[in-house]
Design a protein around this motif. Structure first.
Motif, short mmCIF file in Angstrom:
data_model
loop_
_atom_site.label_atom_id
_atom_site.label_comp_id
_atom_site.label_asym_id
_atom_site.label_seq_id
_atom_site.Cartn_x
_atom_site.Cartn_y
_atom_site.Cartn_z
N ALA A 1 82.23 57.73 98.07
CA ALA A 1 82.45 57.01 96.55
C ALA A 1 82.93 55.37 96.92
N ARG A 2 82.30 54.99 98.08
CA ARG A 2 82.64 53.65 98.32
C ARG A 2 81.52 53.04 99.18
N TRP A 3 81.70 51.64 99.21
CA TRP A 3 80.41 50.83 99.86
C TRP A 3 80.45 51.27 101.40
N THR A 4 79.25 51.77 101.65
CA THR A 4 79.17 52.33 103.11
C THR A 4 77.86 51.65 103.83
N LEU A 5 78.03 51.22 104.97
CA LEU A 5 76.62 50.70 105.63
C LEU A 5 76.40 51.84 106.80
N PHE A 6 75.32 52.40 106.72
CA PHE A 6 74.85 53.38 107.82
C PHE A 6 73.60 52.51 108.59
N THR A 7 73.89 52.66 110.22
CA THR A 7 73.28 51.81 111.02
C THR A 7 72.66 52.59 112.10
N GLU A 8 71.91 52.01 112.91
CA GLU A 8 71.24 52.77 114.21
C GLU A 8 72.63 52.63 115.09
N PRO A 9 72.83 53.93 115.89
CA PRO A 9 73.93 54.05 116.75
C PRO A 9 74.18 52.70 117.57
N ASP A 10 73.12 52.15 118.20
CA ASP A 10 73.50 51.30 119.25
C ASP A 10 73.23 49.64 118.46
N ASP A 11 73.31 49.75 117.12
CA ASP A 11 73.48 48.35 116.69
C ASP A 11 74.76 47.93 116.09
N HIS A 12 75.29 47.17 117.08
CA HIS A 12 76.73 46.79 117.06
C HIS A 12 77.03 45.57 116.01
N ARG A 13 75.86 44.98 115.79
CA ARG A 13 76.28 43.57 114.98
C ARG A 13 76.83 43.70 113.55
N TRP A 14 76.47 44.94 113.06
CA TRP A 14 76.65 45.25 111.68
C TRP A 14 78.34 45.13 111.32
#
Length: 512
Positions: free
Chosen positions: A437-450
């Motif tokens: 219940a919050r803003w969440t960004l799921f990313t690729e494991p090695d993509d650290h820029r996010w």
């Protein structure tokens, strides 16, 4: 006249109104919920769906749900008998490929069930604990929308004493005969009566019949009655839709207590069984959608916005999910982080969900009205409608009906799918619990820029690397995918399209 200022007034203290109030409180808004009845209904009526249990779990109520609920049969498994205690004619359930989806698409047990009265008790207690206010025995007598607030006159139903509430926003969750909708001049022009029936709520000891059935719902059809028998607690509490009987009139007609008990015994198949009748209601099973879900700062939710037959079991659930969709948006606007344009997404999104829910209800109702023969064909036809209406519906501009339900993929406009992920110190955890219940960004494991990108957006955005995510996916506080892409520019564009402010306005003092 006394005056009371609140950020949000919710009119209606049923399961939809109380749940909406609780969602508002979770996202930092202290609402006032008013209900003209004196107390919470003691009669168990509608049952929760899997998606509804998910949204309550997302605000931290997972353990409370398990404590308050009970284990029913697999969703949509129904027995058809000549009598509840008689001979099985048919058994119907979702085809295996769809049943397997329900077993794996959520961290919640698909057999977990709560009736609407338990939801009301749970949400009212939790709403008060989180700072919200509930007033029973208080009815709305007037509503005046203004440019920057809404004035509402409330009366105590016992004393007649009146007071005025000024609210930034009002949510009408006051049922199918909504006073809020009427005062706004909003109609329900497409309302269609599907059938007229009586529903009884009663207590009876039927012994180990649920173990014998392997589910909690049975249709009984014989020369005396055609009715459902549905367990409401896994033991001795029941409801029954009395669909037909010899001499049933074409018009809406009440049943006497004696006649109701006689029909229930005919459905059960035992003339001697003691029955404690709690209530019996004559009502119209109808489908309809309000011409508008909103007038300015006043919104409609639940039966006030859309009505449907109980067939398919999604009426209350669709309403609770209305409130879940609307609450985080109102909170975001009141906090000054998003413009009121965010609220414009409520109606088109929920209309899409209602269309999916109505498609199931209509199909199920038509099938139940013609129960001759093996009902498995019906279930083959409506399985996708059930899954889509219950939790896999899509929001515009991605309001599609073609994607394969079995894929449960990451798609904008859809609920983010459940996956088991690794979490430091806790072992496996659901992606739905990571989002929580919050803003969440799921990313690729090695993509650290996010992480740097997330910190620059000006919202409380939690970043989680996930092994099976291609690119990145932004999940809204209600669990729906807002964006799936590769560039910071497209992420910002998606957020600004929802109304994210470049510079936030000051937070209102009415928020925690």
């Amino acid at each position: 006249m006394r005056t009371h200022a609140v950020p949000v007034l919710v009119v209606g203290g049923g399961p939809v109104g109380l749940s909406t109030g609780l969602f508002l409180a979770h996202w930092g808004v202290r609402p006032l919920v008013v209900e003209k009845r004196d107390s919470i209904s003691a009669v168990p009526r509608a049952n929760t769906s899997l998606r509804t249990l998910e949204v309550f779990r997302s605000i931290g109520l997972g353990a409370a749900l398990e404590e308050a609920g009970w284990e029913g049969g697999p969703p949509m498994r129904i027995l058809f008998r000549d009598r509840g205690l008689g001979v099985t004619l048919h058994q119907a359930e979702l085809p295996d490929r769809y049943s397997r989806i329900l077993e794996t698409c959520s961290p919640v047990d698909p057999r977990l069930t709560l009736t609407h009265d338990r939801i009301q008790r749970l949400t009212s207690a939790e709403l008060r604990r989180r700072g919200g206010e509930i007033r029973f025995g208080a009815r709305m007598v007037d509503l005046t929308p203004e440019a920057d607030h809404v004035r509402v006159r409330i009366a105590d139903t016992a004393t007649g004493e009146e007071w005025e509430v000024t609210a930034d926003y009002v949510i009408g969750a006051d049922g199918a005969n909504s006073d809020v909708r009427e005062r706004l001049g909003i109609t329900m022009p497409d309302r269609e009566v599907l059938t007229r029936l009586n529903t009884a709520f009663f207590r009876a000891d039927l012994g180990p019949v649920l173990r014998e059935w392997g589910t909690h719902m049975c249709f009984a059809r014989n020369e005396r009655v055609y009715a459902t028998l549905m367990s409401k607690n896994g033991r001795d509490q029941w409801s029954s839709h009395i669909l037909d009987y010899p001499g049933k009139p074409d018009h809406l007609a009440d049943l006497t207590e004696d006649r109701t008990i006689a029909l229930l015994r005919a459905a059960i198949g035992d003339e001697t069984i003691p029955i404690e009748l709690h209530a019996v209601n004559a009502w119209e099973a109808a489908l309809g959608t309000a011409s508008s879900f909103r007038r300015g700062r006043v919104f409609l939710a639940g039966d006030a916005a859309h009505v449907q037959s109980s067939a398919g079991g999604l009426g209350m659930n669709t309403g609770i999910q209305d409130g879940h969709n609307l609450a985080w948006k109102i909170a975001a606007v009141l906090r000054g982080r998003f413009t009121p344009a965010l609220l414009d997404t409520y109606e088109p999104e929920r209309r899409a969900a209602v269309r999916a829910s109505h498609a199931l209800s209509r199909g199920m109702h038509q099938g139940y009205q013609s129960p001759e023969g093996d009902p498995s064909t019906l279930y083959d036809e409506i399985a996708v409608d059930y899954l889509r209406g219950m939790m896999f519906y899509a929001y515009p501009p991605h309001d599609d009906t073609e994607p394969d339900i079995t894929a449960d993929a990451i798609r904008p406009g859809h609920r983010f799918p459940h996956r088991w992920a690794r979490s430091t110190g806790t072992g496996e955890i659901s992606t739905l619990d990571l989002a929580a219940a919050r803003w969440t960004l799921f990313t690729e494991p090695d993509d650290h820029r996010w992480r740097t990108t997330a910190a620059s957006l000006g919202i409380d955005l939690h970043v989680h690397p996930l092994n099976d995510v291609n690119d990145a996916a932004l999940v809204r506080p209600d669990g729906f995918v807002a964006w799936h892409g590769t560039t910071e520019e497209s992420l910002r564009h998606a957020l600004h399209g929802l109304g994210l402010r470049t510079t936030p306005e000051p937070t209102r003092t009415v928020l925690d």
